[in-house]
Design a protein around this motif. Sequence first.
Motif, mmCIF file in Angstrom:
data_model
loop_
_atom_site.group_PDB
_atom_site.id
_atom_site.type_symbol
_atom_site.label_atom_id
_atom_site.label_comp_id
_atom_site.label_asym_id
_atom_site.label_seq_id
_atom_site.Cartn_x
_atom_site.Cartn_y
_atom_site.Cartn_z
ATOM 1 N N LYS A 509 9.692 9.179 11.590
ATOM 2 C CA LYS A 509 10.190 8.713 10.290
ATOM 3 C C LYS A 509 10.064 7.200 10.213
ATOM 4 N N LEU A 510 9.802 6.706 9.001
ATOM 5 C CA LEU A 510 9.554 5.280 8.840
ATOM 6 C C LEU A 510 10.320 4.751 7.635
ATOM 7 N N LEU A 511 10.858 3.529 7.796
ATOM 8 C CA LEU A 511 11.568 2.876 6.701
ATOM 9 C C LEU A 511 10.990 1.485 6.596
ATOM 10 N N PHE A 512 10.769 0.980 5.395
ATOM 11 C CA PHE A 512 10.339 -0.422 5.328
ATOM 12 C C PHE A 512 11.099 -1.138 4.228
ATOM 13 N N ARG A 513 11.215 -2.476 4.378
ATOM 14 C CA ARG A 513 11.951 -3.240 3.373
ATOM 15 C C ARG A 513 11.407 -4.661 3.330
ATOM 16 N N GLU A 514 11.584 -5.298 2.201
ATOM 17 C CA GLU A 514 11.213 -6.701 2.023
ATOM 18 C C GLU A 514 11.942 -7.159 0.781
ATOM 19 N N GLY A 515 12.963 -8.023 0.926
ATOM 20 C CA GLY A 515 13.752 -8.408 -0.247
ATOM 21 C C GLY A 515 14.370 -7.164 -0.857
ATOM 22 N N VAL A 516 14.059 -6.906 -2.126
ATOM 23 C CA VAL A 516 14.644 -5.715 -2.768
ATOM 24 C C VAL A 516 13.749 -4.490 -2.622
ATOM 25 N N THR A 517 12.537 -4.683 -2.080
ATOM 26 C CA THR A 517 11.615 -3.556 -1.925
ATOM 27 C C THR A 517 12.084 -2.639 -0.802
ATOM 28 N N LYS A 518 12.082 -1.323 -1.079
ATOM 29 C CA LYS A 518 12.442 -0.390 -0.017
ATOM 30 C C LYS A 518 11.593 0.852 -0.131
ATOM 31 N N GLY A 519 11.260 1.434 1.013
ATOM 32 C CA GLY A 519 10.494 2.678 0.976
ATOM 33 C C GLY A 519 10.723 3.483 2.232
ATOM 34 N N ILE A 520 10.426 4.794 2.139
ATOM 35 C CA ILE A 520 10.544 5.653 3.319
ATOM 36 C C ILE A 520 9.271 6.474 3.449
ATOM 37 N N GLY A 521 9.092 7.077 4.608
ATOM 38 C CA GLY A 521 7.928 7.927 4.791
ATOM 39 C C GLY A 521 7.824 8.372 6.229
ATOM 40 N N HIS A 522 6.622 8.821 6.629
ATOM 41 C CA HIS A 522 6.418 9.160 8.037
ATOM 42 C C HIS A 522 4.993 8.808 8.456
ATOM 43 N N VAL A 523 4.831 8.548 9.764
ATOM 44 C CA VAL A 523 3.537 8.146 10.326
ATOM 45 C C VAL A 523 2.616 9.361 10.341
ATOM 46 N N THR A 524 1.397 9.203 9.788
ATOM 47 C CA THR A 524 0.481 10.348 9.747
ATOM 48 C C THR A 524 -0.680 10.202 10.732
ATOM 49 N N LYS A 525 -1.065 8.947 11.042
ATOM 50 C CA LYS A 525 -2.231 8.780 11.913
ATOM 51 C C LYS A 525 -2.171 7.431 12.606
ATOM 52 N N LEU A 526 -2.518 7.400 13.888
ATOM 53 C CA LEU A 526 -2.559 6.135 14.629
ATOM 54 C C LEU A 526 -4.013 5.730 14.807
ATOM 55 N N GLN A 527 -4.278 4.430 14.734
ATOM 56 C CA GLN A 527 -5.630 3.958 15.046
ATOM 57 C C GLN A 527 -5.540 3.274 16.400
ATOM 58 N N PRO A 528 -5.865 4.018 17.481
ATOM 59 C CA PRO A 528 -5.606 3.504 18.817
ATOM 60 C C PRO A 528 -6.466 2.280 19.139
#
Length: 540
Positions: A509-528
């Motif tokens: 699970k992933l959460l991100f924020r910047e000032g008032v910006t907020k979002g959620i989601g999940h990691v789908t793919k890694l670029q190793p």
Amino acid sequence: AEEGNIEYKLKLVNPTQYRFEHLATQMKWRLQEGRGEAVYQIGVEDNGLLVGLSEEDMRTSLRTLHRMAEKVGADITVLREREVDYDSDVPRKIAEVLVRKVPDDQQFLDLRVAVLGNVDSGKSTLLGVLTQGELDNGRGRARLNLFRHLHEIQSGRTSSISFEILGYDSKGEVVNYSESRTAEEICESASKMITFIDLAGHHKYLKTTIFGLTSYCPDFAMLVVSANTGIAGTTREHLGLSMALKVPIFIVVSKVDLCTKNTVERTVRQLERVLKQPGCNKVPMLVVSEDDAVMAAQQFAQSPSITPIFTLSSVTGESLDLLKVFFNILPPLSNSKEQEELMQQLTEFQVDEIYTVPDVGTVVGGTLYSGICREGEQLVVGPMDDGQFQELTVCSIQRNRSACRVLRAGQAATLALGDFDRSLLRKGMVMVSPEMNPTICWQFDAEIVLLFHAKTFHKGFQVTVHVGNVRQTATVEALQGTDELRTGEKAVVCFKFIKHPEYLKVGAKLLFREGVTKGIGHVTKLQPVVSVNIQPPQND
């Protein structure tokens, strides 16, 4: 149901030796399903029909149950009894009994509860009252034991994450600091531990609160709302965070001694309205009696949409015992099978805190995500800034300030690493088995939902990303199939870390924020990273 830790029994009167052995084996299985806890309903047929037993039969049945429990090394407590209307002249009763195993080898049941709520809603005070066993004086005496920094004592605001423990023995009695002097004594006499993670309520410390929710993997969240201010400040935000991270939540309305009955009812109604909104879809359940508390605890664990609401006071102690009953019966979310599967995987420990302790050396605190960790084990830690992993040895392990030989998946602990160089470590690292061959990445794709954003979200935007115990600034490298996102829209986005590579897992699970910006989601793919030794260009 075959699964789960609830068993229905009509009556247990003078079983034969063979039947008794069978019953004891069955109890063992139920205890294993509930990781050391089971609930027996006596006087109930297998299909759930409430038949009830006469006084004499009930006494004998409870005696048999006690014998069964003794055989498997457990204790029993009657949770509640009630009379049923069944066609007979004699009053008939049914009983609900909690069976709890006496812990062997420090393997007590451990539930983690994150404590959320707006600043000044009374979170630290409530925890102080629960864990110290004495009421507050109305001017904040109870919370003084919880603060870690001088500025917290001066301002009365929590700014760091602190852990408090509340134990229950096998009979369901509370074990806290009022009888026991140290955390070690509490651990020794408790067969179930509730670890409270006290998070900061002030908006200024939101990143600390998010870190606590993502990295300490709490089982439940307790949202504290002050009765006289209602839903204010960060309350909605904390409710949203726990729902985004799928942490089951229950609500405590505190400070009911400060206001009239009408005000308390208004706050409860306001909460019920918010919980029933389309975004929440929760079923509020007000707890006013011990019976409610027992039911709330069982239904809460079975269905994620039920939200128990307690109204209490930390000063007068009103309804505080209902919350204690609730914690005593609250079952764990994962059953023994899931626990076993996690333990068979390779060792992975997430680093959340780093300390230097005199005469011990470097110590890291965190959660064992999978596998088993023993004293003297060789692990590798990383990723370092260049993406490499370094070897180290676990010198000793402590859980709740008492030494422990073996750490199992899902448990939180501190590990002493001897003279390992502290400057190489940071929050967000992992310690894993050398044979794991961990994947690290600079870039990763995630499917996200933008919860709130003032303008449009586009390539080149910088956000702080939280994934488990990882917290780092990342740049938006690309958006798939679109140029920009607005509030409420979904997309797959490619993020790139700015400072150093991280260890991530697909599906996290992933959460991100910047000032008032907020979002959620999940990691789908890694670029190793193809070759670990190449340093990417530094962004000036």
